[in-house]
Write a protein that holds these residues in place. Sequence first.
Motif, PDB file in Angstrom:
ATOM      1  N   MET A   1       0.808  -1.215   0.000  1.00 48.66           N
ATOM      2  CA  MET A   1       0.000   0.000   0.000  1.00 48.66           C
ATOM      3  C   MET A   1       0.842   1.267   0.000  1.00 48.66           C
ATOM      4  O   MET A   1       0.458   2.269  -0.547  1.00 48.66           O
ATOM      5  N   LEU A   2       2.015   1.173   0.705  1.00 50.50           N
ATOM      6  CA  LEU A   2       2.920   2.328   0.687  1.00 50.50           C
ATOM      7  C   LEU A   2       3.685   2.328  -0.630  1.00 50.50           C
ATOM      8  O   LEU A   2       4.299   1.339  -1.008  1.00 50.50           O
ATOM      9  N   GLY A   4       6.647   4.469  -2.661  1.00 53.45           N
ATOM     10  CA  GLY A   4       7.655   5.501  -2.473  1.00 53.45           C
ATOM     11  C   GLY A   4       7.788   5.837  -1.002  1.00 53.45           C
ATOM     12  O   GLY A   4       7.678   4.959  -0.139  1.00 53.45           O
ATOM     13  N   GLN A   6       5.973   8.348   0.880  1.00 51.12           N
ATOM     14  CA  GLN A   6       4.906   8.892   1.711  1.00 51.12           C
ATOM     15  C   GLN A   6       3.516   8.820   1.079  1.00 51.12           C
ATOM     16  O   GLN A   6       2.631   9.581   1.462  1.00 51.12           O
ATOM     17  N   THR A   7       3.342   7.919   0.126  1.00 47.85           N
ATOM     18  CA  THR A   7       2.052   7.841  -0.563  1.00 47.85           C
ATOM     19  C   THR A   7       1.384   6.488  -0.355  1.00 47.85           C
ATOM     20  O   THR A   7       2.043   5.456  -0.397  1.00 47.85           O
ATOM     21  N   TRP A   8       0.094   6.527  -0.097  1.00 46.14           N
ATOM     22  CA  TRP A   8      -0.697   5.306   0.036  1.00 46.14           C
ATOM     23  C   TRP A   8      -1.521   5.100  -1.231  1.00 46.14           C
ATOM     24  O   TRP A   8      -2.153   6.036  -1.720  1.00 46.14           O
ATOM     25  N   LEU A 121      -7.830   4.828   4.261  1.00 49.21           N
ATOM     26  CA  LEU A 121      -6.950   3.776   4.795  1.00 49.21           C
ATOM     27  C   LEU A 121      -7.744   2.800   5.665  1.00 49.21           C
ATOM     28  O   LEU A 121      -7.570   1.580   5.585  1.00 49.21           O
ATOM     29  N   ILE A 186       0.828  11.847   2.266  1.00 51.49           N
ATOM     30  CA  ILE A 186       0.889  12.523   3.563  1.00 51.49           C
ATOM     31  C   ILE A 186       2.078  13.482   3.563  1.00 51.49           C
ATOM     32  O   ILE A 186       3.193  13.088   3.225  1.00 51.49           O
TER      33      ILE A 186
ATOM     34  N   PHE B  78       6.418   7.757   8.932  1.00 52.17           N
ATOM     35  CA  PHE B  78       5.422   8.687   9.461  1.00 52.17           C
ATOM     36  C   PHE B  78       5.604   8.965  10.950  1.00 52.17           C
ATOM     37  O   PHE B  78       6.101   8.131  11.687  1.00 52.17           O
ATOM     38  N   PRO B 101       6.966  12.763   7.223  1.00 50.85           N
ATOM     39  CA  PRO B 101       5.543  13.003   6.974  1.00 50.85           C
ATOM     40  C   PRO B 101       4.719  12.804   8.261  1.00 50.85           C
ATOM     41  O   PRO B 101       4.946  11.840   9.007  1.00 50.85           O
ATOM     42  N   ASN B 125      -1.810  -2.606   7.536  1.00 51.61           N
ATOM     43  CA  ASN B 125      -2.202  -2.417   6.142  1.00 51.61           C
ATOM     44  C   ASN B 125      -1.008  -2.173   5.220  1.00 51.61           C
ATOM     45  O   ASN B 125      -1.182  -1.770   4.078  1.00 51.61           O
ATOM     46  N   LYS B 126       0.194  -2.361   5.752  1.00 46.90           N
ATOM     47  CA  LYS B 126       1.423  -2.105   4.985  1.00 46.90           C
ATOM     48  C   LYS B 126       1.464  -0.669   4.426  1.00 46.90           C
ATOM     49  O   LYS B 126       1.983  -0.427   3.340  1.00 46.90           O
ATOM     50  N   ALA B 127       0.895   0.244   5.176  1.00 49.09           N
ATOM     51  CA  ALA B 127       0.930   1.657   4.792  1.00 49.09           C
ATOM     52  C   ALA B 127       2.190   2.328   5.311  1.00 49.09           C
ATOM     53  O   ALA B 127       2.406   3.526   5.088  1.00 49.09           O
TER      54      ALA B 127
END
Lengths: 335, 335
Positions: A1-2, A4, A6-8, A121, A186, B78, B101, B125-127
């Motif tokens: 899901m992540l 790079g 900082q992006t989901w 999320l 984020i 984060f 972030p 969630n692997k975020a």
Amino acid sequence: MLKGHQTWVFPSKPTILATGTVVGPFEGKGPLAEDFDLIHGDLWMGQDSFEKAEQKMLEEACEIAIRKAGLQKQDIQFFLGGDLLNQIISASFAARTLAIPYLGLFGACSTSMEGLALGALMLENKAARYLLCGTASHNAAVEKQFRYPTEYGSQKPPTAQWTVTGAGIALLGTKGKGPRVTSATIGRVVDMGISDPFNMGAAMAPAAVDTITAHFRDLGVSAQDYDLIATGDLGRVGHKIASDLLIKHNLAIPENIFTDCGMLIYHPDQPVQAGGSGCGCSAVVSFGHIFNRMKKGELKKVLLIATGALLSPLSYQQKESIPCIAHAVAIEHIQ
Amino acid sequence: MLKGHQTWVFPSKPTILATGTVVGPFEGKGPLAEDFDLIHGDLWMGQDSFEKAEQKMLEEACEIAIRKAGLQKQDIQFFLGGDLLNQIISASFAARTLAIPYLGLFGACSTSMEGLALGALMLENKAARYLLCGTASHNAAVEKQFRYPTEYGSQKPPTAQWTVTGAGIALLGTKGKGPRVTSATIGRVVDMGISDPFNMGAAMAPAAVDTITAHFRDLGVSAQDYDLIATGDLGRVGHKIASDLLIKHNLAIPENIFTDCGMLIYHPDQPVQAGGSGCGCSAVVSFGHIFNRMKKGELKKVLLIATGALLSPLSYQQKESIPCIAHAVAIEHIQ
């Protein structure tokens, strides 16, 4: 899901089933009046303080979104909210009225997209079936806290912005019809040393550019992938700075798709100096005007970047500069 | 992942890889001194305001947690933070220093567990691969904002609590060794009409009981499933009320496993009236003392319920009652 740094990315693309937008009389005279669900005729809204009026708008926006989605309050698992008042009392008191499990957020004027990102999320992870997210601001409540009570009639420089009186709420679900949240970036805190609360646009523009740059980099996309890219409330001054910075970064966004919620909400002849601001600004423009344009099929893919100035009256009095942040959410609606 | 109405279960059990705790001199004289990573000798901590001292503690706690985990700042995706000051400036300014972030949270003294719950959700969630969450409070900064500057020497009733000077941070990851987050229950706002900021324990106790009840109901567990159940900062007055309410609900928690962070942090002869409070209270006791007891194998399964009083100086001046909330997180450590 992540993706790079900082992006989901949300493979299940959580759906914005409905929105609720409530504004004050001044916003009701602006060009987007038809996009709002409820326009109050006066700033008091039947309450005995401006703070309670702000809370009332938030509660009304939640009720409207729930009704438009054809749901009941009991169907909603969580409310993600925040606002600009000290200790986010509008959101917390509205959460008391709603009696829905509550996650308090603070992102100043970036709260709308902070909530939408975290809400998506949660749905992606099946941590909720339905949830509400959103925010509000009230011109008279915020001005007296951050600058001066409006009754003083103090003058403002041309860089100042007008705090929007309004509340915007999105109701998200895992299935159903509506625009869908595909990704979120984020933001980091960016502070270029500006300490003037009458020039928020200039303070926030670098944060917006930082997050847009990160979004493009993390997903390998560009401005051409969107029909509209709208920042939260940079106003005319901040929008110009952001545009110039993006050109410097070789990431210029064509003028016809790059806009700012703070530039859209008022007519040119409404005396708001550089434009609108406040938590409610990006919330009502995004969840009212832009959401409606997506539903009508006028826009298919949009990127919304809500910008927040994370100052407090206290940090300003202590001569601190203004730390800023921006969170971006990508939404698509393929009918 | 959603169980029942308001509880998240984390099958991957995200790990608390390390924690960082920083406290002031008064906390350093308490019974838990050995559990804290850094004890400052004075309240100023080399800064020129108490607000900056609070920010400094938060930054130090982050640095300590990162170092103890054997990571670098760049490894962390984060930072989830918040505090009690207007517009959570300590967290936002610390986020500026960290340049990671940032998601700003506001849950008053429930912020530690709001952050831990959302952080675990993100890892599940692997975020994120690694993230920091936590909060801070500073006695002199918070007292002057919510009650009176301490220099006034104003008297306090026996129900008052002492705001903890301290910052507690947890560093979470998807793999590695350490206590693991298994579930979290997000609280509703509960307000029984108490409006006295010198009696926070009584105001917050019903919210703690509401969340504990929901946690037991949603997961079909009981007090017997935990070695320790610790509320955030109800103090002695609130702890007695919470115990009595749980007995009424037929959910009595045995005295030997039911405690409160606000009762643990100070010696009986430290003049703190009903006990400790503030965002930092549950943060440093949970991430310092309780975390260490888990690592030593003294505790296997704990339930932490951080309680927050969502008032603001403004809502108090406007004679509003105090909306309260509590978020619970279950942690287990099987070596």
